[in-house]
Scaffold this motif. Sequence first.
Motif, PDB file in Angstrom:
ATOM      1  N   VAL A 196      10.092  31.769  45.083  1.00 32.25           N
ATOM      2  CA  VAL A 196       9.165  30.665  44.841  1.00 32.25           C
ATOM      3  C   VAL A 196       7.852  31.235  44.325  1.00 32.25           C
ATOM      4  O   VAL A 196       7.307  32.192  44.896  1.00 32.25           O
ATOM      5  CB  VAL A 196       8.907  29.854  46.127  1.00 32.25           C
ATOM      6  CG1 VAL A 196       7.953  28.691  45.845  1.00 32.25           C
ATOM      7  CG2 VAL A 196      10.219  29.345  46.715  1.00 32.25           C
ATOM      8  N   MET A 197       7.340  30.650  43.251  1.00 30.00           N
ATOM      9  CA  MET A 197       6.058  31.087  42.680  1.00 30.00           C
ATOM     10  C   MET A 197       5.072  29.930  42.710  1.00 30.00           C
ATOM     11  O   MET A 197       5.353  28.845  42.181  1.00 30.00           O
ATOM     12  CB  MET A 197       6.251  31.554  41.232  1.00 30.00           C
ATOM     13  CG  MET A 197       4.965  32.020  40.547  1.00 30.00           C
ATOM     14  SD  MET A 197       4.352  33.584  41.196  1.00 30.00           S
ATOM     15  CE  MET A 197       2.575  33.388  40.972  1.00 30.00           C
ATOM     16  N   LEU A 198       3.902  30.145  43.327  1.00 34.24           N
ATOM     17  CA  LEU A 198       2.851  29.145  43.376  1.00 34.24           C
ATOM     18  C   LEU A 198       1.764  29.507  42.374  1.00 34.24           C
ATOM     19  O   LEU A 198       1.197  30.602  42.431  1.00 34.24           O
ATOM     20  CB  LEU A 198       2.226  29.080  44.772  1.00 34.24           C
ATOM     21  CG  LEU A 198       3.155  29.054  45.990  1.00 34.24           C
ATOM     22  CD1 LEU A 198       2.319  29.024  47.277  1.00 34.24           C
ATOM     23  CD2 LEU A 198       4.117  27.884  45.942  1.00 34.24           C
ATOM     24  N   VAL A 199       1.468  28.623  41.436  1.00 33.90           N
ATOM     25  CA  VAL A 199       0.371  28.838  40.492  1.00 33.90           C
ATOM     26  C   VAL A 199      -0.552  27.627  40.545  1.00 33.90           C
ATOM     27  O   VAL A 199      -0.096  26.491  40.723  1.00 33.90           O
ATOM     28  CB  VAL A 199       0.870  29.081  39.052  1.00 33.90           C
ATOM     29  CG1 VAL A 199       1.724  30.341  38.977  1.00 33.90           C
ATOM     30  CG2 VAL A 199       1.635  27.893  38.520  1.00 33.90           C
ATOM     31  N   PRO A 200      -1.866  27.816  40.404  1.00 32.62           N
ATOM     32  CA  PRO A 200      -2.815  26.709  40.572  1.00 32.62           C
ATOM     33  C   PRO A 200      -2.941  25.803  39.359  1.00 32.62           C
ATOM     34  O   PRO A 200      -3.503  24.703  39.463  1.00 32.62           O
ATOM     35  CB  PRO A 200      -4.133  27.430  40.845  1.00 32.62           C
ATOM     36  CG  PRO A 200      -4.002  28.716  40.096  1.00 32.62           C
ATOM     37  CD  PRO A 200      -2.556  29.114  40.215  1.00 32.62           C
ATOM     38  N   THR A 224      11.867  29.190  41.507  1.00 28.58           N
ATOM     39  CA  THR A 224      11.268  27.869  41.689  1.00 28.58           C
ATOM     40  C   THR A 224       9.770  27.977  41.422  1.00 28.58           C
ATOM     41  O   THR A 224       9.051  28.634  42.178  1.00 28.58           O
ATOM     42  CB  THR A 224      11.498  27.349  43.113  1.00 28.58           C
ATOM     43  OG1 THR A 224      12.907  27.236  43.354  1.00 28.58           O
ATOM     44  CG2 THR A 224      10.858  25.984  43.304  1.00 28.58           C
ATOM     45  N   LEU A 225       9.318  27.363  40.343  1.00 39.05           N
ATOM     46  CA  LEU A 225       7.910  27.412  39.962  1.00 39.05           C
ATOM     47  C   LEU A 225       7.217  26.150  40.443  1.00 39.05           C
ATOM     48  O   LEU A 225       7.619  25.037  40.087  1.00 39.05           O
ATOM     49  CB  LEU A 225       7.762  27.545  38.444  1.00 39.05           C
ATOM     50  CG  LEU A 225       6.335  27.486  37.897  1.00 39.05           C
ATOM     51  CD1 LEU A 225       5.530  28.692  38.378  1.00 39.05           C
ATOM     52  CD2 LEU A 225       6.340  27.416  36.371  1.00 39.05           C
ATOM     53  N   ARG A 226       6.190  26.310  41.249  1.00 43.86           N
ATOM     54  CA  ARG A 226       5.406  25.179  41.723  1.00 43.86           C
ATOM     55  C   ARG A 226       4.023  25.259  41.086  1.00 43.86           C
ATOM     56  O   ARG A 226       3.192  26.077  41.484  1.00 43.86           O
ATOM     57  CB  ARG A 226       5.291  25.190  43.244  1.00 43.86           C
ATOM     58  CG  ARG A 226       6.630  25.041  43.958  1.00 43.86           C
ATOM     59  CD  ARG A 226       6.427  24.774  45.439  1.00 43.86           C
ATOM     60  NE  ARG A 226       7.687  24.606  46.142  1.00 43.86           N
ATOM     61  CZ  ARG A 226       7.788  24.229  47.417  1.00 43.86           C
ATOM     62  NH1 ARG A 226       6.686  24.000  48.124  1.00 43.86           N
ATOM     63  NH2 ARG A 226       8.968  24.108  47.991  1.00 43.86           N
ATOM     64  N   THR A 227       3.789  24.430  40.073  1.00 42.61           N
ATOM     65  CA  THR A 227       2.496  24.406  39.389  1.00 42.61           C
ATOM     66  C   THR A 227       1.508  23.533  40.157  1.00 42.61           C
ATOM     67  O   THR A 227       1.891  22.735  41.021  1.00 42.61           O
ATOM     68  CB  THR A 227       2.651  23.882  37.960  1.00 42.61           C
ATOM     69  OG1 THR A 227       3.226  22.571  38.010  1.00 42.61           O
ATOM     70  CG2 THR A 227       3.558  24.785  37.130  1.00 42.61           C
ATOM     71  N   GLN A 228       0.219  23.698  39.843  1.00 38.23           N
ATOM     72  CA  GLN A 228      -0.871  22.969  40.503  1.00 38.23           C
ATOM     73  C   GLN A 228      -0.775  23.092  42.028  1.00 38.23           C
ATOM     74  O   GLN A 228      -1.137  22.168  42.762  1.00 38.23           O
ATOM     75  CB  GLN A 228      -0.861  21.492  40.096  1.00 38.23           C
ATOM     76  CG  GLN A 228      -1.161  21.267  38.615  1.00 38.23           C
ATOM     77  CD  GLN A 228      -1.205  19.790  38.286  1.00 38.23           C
ATOM     78  OE1 GLN A 228      -0.165  19.166  38.081  1.00 38.23           O
ATOM     79  NE2 GLN A 228      -2.400  19.235  38.246  1.00 38.23           N
ATOM     80  N   THR A 229      -0.292  24.234  42.479  1.00 40.74           N
ATOM     81  CA  THR A 229      -0.061  24.442  43.912  1.00 40.74           C
ATOM     82  C   THR A 229      -0.779  25.711  44.364  1.00 40.74           C
ATOM     83  O   THR A 229      -0.676  26.753  43.705  1.00 40.74           O
ATOM     84  CB  THR A 229       1.438  24.568  44.208  1.00 40.74           C
ATOM     85  OG1 THR A 229       2.122  23.411  43.715  1.00 40.74           O
ATOM     86  CG2 THR A 229       1.696  24.683  45.706  1.00 40.74           C
ATOM     87  N   THR A 230      -1.477  25.620  45.471  1.00 42.74           N
ATOM     88  CA  THR A 230      -2.187  26.774  46.016  1.00 42.74           C
ATOM     89  C   THR A 230      -1.778  27.015  47.465  1.00 42.74           C
ATOM     90  O   THR A 230      -1.227  26.131  48.132  1.00 42.74           O
ATOM     91  CB  THR A 230      -3.709  26.574  45.959  1.00 42.74           C
ATOM     92  OG1 THR A 230      -4.053  25.360  46.637  1.00 42.74           O
ATOM     93  CG2 THR A 230      -4.188  26.509  44.522  1.00 42.74           C
ATOM     94  N   LEU A 231      -2.050  28.216  47.920  1.00 44.67           N
ATOM     95  CA  LEU A 231      -1.785  28.599  49.301  1.00 44.67           C
ATOM     96  C   LEU A 231      -2.929  28.105  50.178  1.00 44.67           C
ATOM     97  O   LEU A 231      -4.074  28.508  49.999  1.00 44.67           O
ATOM     98  CB  LEU A 231      -1.653  30.119  49.376  1.00 44.67           C
ATOM     99  CG  LEU A 231      -1.295  30.744  50.721  1.00 44.67           C
ATOM    100  CD1 LEU A 231       0.073  30.272  51.196  1.00 44.67           C
ATOM    101  CD2 LEU A 231      -1.322  32.268  50.610  1.00 44.67           C
ATOM    102  N   GLY A 232      -2.600  27.208  51.134  1.00 45.64           N
ATOM    103  CA  GLY A 232      -3.641  26.629  51.971  1.00 45.64           C
ATOM    104  C   GLY A 232      -3.876  27.385  53.258  1.00 45.64           C
ATOM    105  O   GLY A 232      -5.018  27.574  53.681  1.00 45.64           O
ATOM    106  N   SER A 233      -2.795  27.862  53.889  1.00 44.01           N
ATOM    107  CA  SER A 233      -2.911  28.623  55.127  1.00 44.01           C
ATOM    108  C   SER A 233      -1.602  29.355  55.382  1.00 44.01           C
ATOM    109  O   SER A 233      -0.565  29.040  54.794  1.00 44.01           O
ATOM    110  CB  SER A 233      -3.255  27.718  56.316  1.00 44.01           C
ATOM    111  OG  SER A 233      -2.201  26.796  56.561  1.00 44.01           O
TER     112      SER A 233
END
Length: 403
Positions: A196-200, A224-233
Motif C-alpha cells: 500500500v502506498m499513501l501519497v498526499p 494499492t495506491l491511495r492518493t490524497q491520503t496522509t498518515l495521521g497516527s
Amino acid sequence: MPVTDAARRPTSHSVLVIGGGNAGLSVAGRLRRLGVKDIAVIEPRTEHLYKPIFSHIAGGTAPASKAVRSQRSVTPKGVEWIQDAVTSIDPDADTVTLASGSVVGYDHLIICPGIQKDWDGIPGLAEAMRTPEGISNYEFDLAQKASARLRDITRGTVVFSQPAGPASCAGAGQKPMYLACDYWRARGILSDIEVVMLVPDETVFGMPDIDRELNRKIAEYGITLRTQTTLGSVDAASRTIVTEHPVRGSETLSYDLLSVEPPQSAPDWLVGSGLTDASGFVDVDPYTLRHPRHGNVWALGDAAATLNSKSGGALRKQTLTLAKNLVAVLRGEPMPERYNGYSVCPFTVSRSTVVFAEFDDQYRPVPSVPFWKGLARERRLTWVFDRHILPWVYWHMILQGRA
C-alpha cells in the motif's frame, strides 16, 4: 567549562557557509574555483553522508558503505571546516553564534543546513520507528534496517507513506517500494504481500509523463495506491495506522512493515533570525538566491524558500547561480545568473531501471538533453547513471565544485 571572553570574540570570514552537506560543500568548492579565498563551512558532523543512495541501501541494491566518507576528506581544499553547530544568526551584526559559545563574523553568509525531519510530527511515529516493523530510507540507520526487513518478509501488509508539505526529494519515499516489489516478484512471493502506498497529492507524482510511467509499474506490481491520503497516527503496539483523506475521512489499516518518509520543516534555530518567510524557510529571491532585505545573506538547498521541489539534484544549478552571483557582488558587478527552478527525481522502478523525472518549479519537463523526453521513460541507462556514475561524480566532482 565556562566560555571565556576570548572564545566569544568573533573571528571573521569573507564567506561563511552554514551546513557542510551537498549544498554547503559544493557551493564552497565553486567559490574557491572562482577565486574566493577566505571561506569557512560550519558543520558539526564528522561523517558526510551521500543521501541519494539511501534508497538503494533500503532496497538492497547498494551496501551502506557506499554512503559514508569522512567530512574532512570531502571538504574542498582551501576551505576551513568549523566543526560546530549553529544556534543563532544576527544579520544586523553579521555574526553567527555556535553551540560552543563561539561567535563567527562574516562579510557574506550562505545558509544551507538542510531540512529538519519531524519524527514527532505524527503521533506514535517516533515510537514505531524504534520497533522492528518501522523502517525508512530517510535516515542512515533506518535505511540499513529497511534492507534486512524488506529482504526477509515473505507475507503480510507493507505500507509506504509520503508526507504532505515540504520535503526533501518527496518522491524518494516510493523508491524502496519499487525495489522491494521487484525483489519479491523475483522470489515468487509478491502475490503474498499486500503493498500500500499513501501519497498526499491527487496523482502519484504530478507530471503526466511521469505519472503514466509510475502508474504502469504500480499496476505491474499490484500496488494499492491511495492518493490524497496522509498518515495521521501510528499505534506501534497494535501495528496499526490511521490514514486521513479529505472525503473518506479517517481509516484504520494494519501493517506488518511500515516505511515512512517523515514530515519535514525548516530547522528550529532559524526562528527569530529575521531571515525567514512565513513558511519558516530562509527568504530569498528565488532566481538570484539572495536575501531580499540583507544583501550579504544567501540561501540554497532544502532550507531556502525557493519555488522548486526540494532535491539534491536541484543543487547543481543552484550552486552555480549563487556562486557566480556572489562573486559578481564582491566585484561590484551586476548578478549574471538566474536559477530556473530545475529539480530532478530519479525513480528506481525496478532493480535495473529508473524513470528520470526532470522538471521546473511548475512541474514542466526540463530535460537535460534538450528536446528529448526519453529520460522520462523507464530505462536501464538511467539506472546505470543513478546507481554507479552519479555517486562517483558526487564524491569526486560535485563536492569540489567541479560539476
